[in-house]
Design a protein around this motif. Structure first.
Motif, PDB file in Angstrom:
ATOM      1  N   MET A  19       0.485  -1.633  -0.145  1.00  0.00           N
ATOM      2  CA  MET A  19       0.166  -0.568   0.415  1.00  0.00           C
ATOM      3  C   MET A  19       0.636   1.174  -0.445  1.00  0.00           C
ATOM      4  SD  MET A  19      -3.328   0.596   3.003  1.00  0.00           S
ATOM      5  CE  MET A  19      -3.476  -0.481   2.604  1.00  0.00           C
ATOM      6  N   ALA A  20       1.841   0.807   0.365  1.00  0.00           N
ATOM      7  CA  ALA A  20       2.951   1.723   1.019  1.00  0.00           C
ATOM      8  C   ALA A  20       3.555   2.622  -0.999  1.00  0.00           C
ATOM      9  CB  ALA A  20       3.931   2.351   2.032  1.00  0.00           C
ATOM     10  N   ARG A  23       0.988   4.140  -2.731  1.00  0.00           N
ATOM     11  CA  ARG A  23       0.799   5.660  -2.268  1.00  0.00           C
ATOM     12  C   ARG A  23       1.739   6.598  -2.749  1.00  0.00           C
ATOM     13  NH1 ARG A  23       1.544   5.216   2.617  1.00  0.00           N
ATOM     14  NH2 ARG A  23      -1.097   4.491   3.080  1.00  0.00           N
ATOM     15  N   GLU A  24       3.098   5.885  -2.393  1.00  0.00           N
ATOM     16  CA  GLU A  24       4.189   7.234  -3.115  1.00  0.00           C
ATOM     17  C   GLU A  24       4.636   6.912  -3.966  1.00  0.00           C
ATOM     18  OE1 GLU A  24       6.665   5.787   0.308  1.00  0.00           O
ATOM     19  OE2 GLU A  24       5.710   5.943   1.672  1.00  0.00           O
ATOM     20  N   LEU A  27       0.392   5.215  -7.531  1.00  0.00           N
ATOM     21  CA  LEU A  27      -0.535   6.803  -7.622  1.00  0.00           C
ATOM     22  C   LEU A  27      -0.305   7.780  -8.349  1.00  0.00           C
ATOM     23  CD1 LEU A  27      -3.341   6.692  -7.482  1.00  0.00           C
ATOM     24  CD2 LEU A  27      -2.703   7.476  -5.302  1.00  0.00           C
ATOM     25  N   TRP A  40      -9.258   1.319  -4.609  1.00  0.00           N
ATOM     26  CA  TRP A  40      -8.696   0.770  -3.807  1.00  0.00           C
ATOM     27  C   TRP A  40      -9.092  -0.292  -2.263  1.00  0.00           C
ATOM     28  CZ3 TRP A  40      -4.399  -0.686  -1.350  1.00  0.00           C
ATOM     29  CH2 TRP A  40      -3.455  -1.251  -2.264  1.00  0.00           C
ATOM     30  N   HIS A  53      -7.833  -3.083  -6.894  1.00  0.00           N
ATOM     31  CA  HIS A  53      -7.412  -2.052  -6.522  1.00  0.00           C
ATOM     32  C   HIS A  53      -8.101  -1.419  -8.858  1.00  0.00           C
ATOM     33  CE1 HIS A  53      -3.214  -2.299  -8.587  1.00  0.00           C
ATOM     34  NE2 HIS A  53      -3.349  -3.186  -7.882  1.00  0.00           N
ATOM     35  N   GLU A 118      -9.702   7.559   6.061  1.00  0.00           N
ATOM     36  CA  GLU A 118      -9.390   6.143   6.172  1.00  0.00           C
ATOM     37  C   GLU A 118      -8.439   5.126   6.709  1.00  0.00           C
ATOM     38  OE1 GLU A 118      -4.914   4.881   3.402  1.00  0.00           O
ATOM     39  OE2 GLU A 118      -6.244   6.982   2.603  1.00  0.00           O
TER      40      GLU A 118
END
Length: 154
Positions: A19-20, A23-24, A27, A40, A53, A118
């Motif tokens: 997920m990190a 996100r970083e 995305l 997602w 996703h 979230e």
């Protein structure tokens, strides 16, 4: 619009790490090519260590152009792929079309603002792994041979 719905089985305990990375890196890279995140999710009950996703594209031409562009982006190749390699054990993707009523709901959601909260992923170790670990898929191009899309198969 068309939607690229991807379902990934993630190595046990690695969902927060995956997920990190999304996100970083993933995305922002996808957004820079006009790819919109439409959903997602990660499992909480049922088959654990699974992520779904959904990416929105204007049409199939945008899907093909943007996919080629982000997959050759230096951020994707040098930062994202090495970071998630070995985390994704299995993947499946489908090209979906939305109903007319969902498109209007999605547009309304874009205009409004969700509550902005979230949920945090739980690092759940579970024996509810369905045994697909041994057949790990490569995420170098974020698709397997069976995932390659053609206009006829969509």
């Amino acid at each position: 619009m068309i939607y690229d719905m991807r379902t990934y089985d993630i190595a046990m305990g690695k969902t927060p790490e995956y997920m990190a990375a999304v996100r970083e890196i993933a995305l922002p890279v996808r957004e820079s090519y006009g790819i919109k995140l439409a959903g997602w999710y990660y499992t909480d009950i049922g088959a654990l260590n699974r992520v779904v996703h959904i990416w929105a594209y204007r049409d199939f031409a945008h899907f093909e152009e943007a996919r080629e562009a982000f997959r050759t982006d230096e951020r994707w190749v040098n930062d994202y792929v090495p970071r998630v390699k070995g985390i994704v054990l299995r993947q499946e993707n489908q090209i979906m079309r939305a109903s007319d009523f969902f498109e209007s709901i999605l547009m309304q959601a874009d205009a409004g603002d969700c509550d902005g909260t979230e949920a945090e992923p739980e690092d759940i170790d579970s024996s509810d792994n369905d045994g697909d670990d041994a057949e790990a898929a490569s995420v170098d191009t974020e698709e397997t041979e069976s995932d390659k899309e053609t206009p006829e198969s969509n």
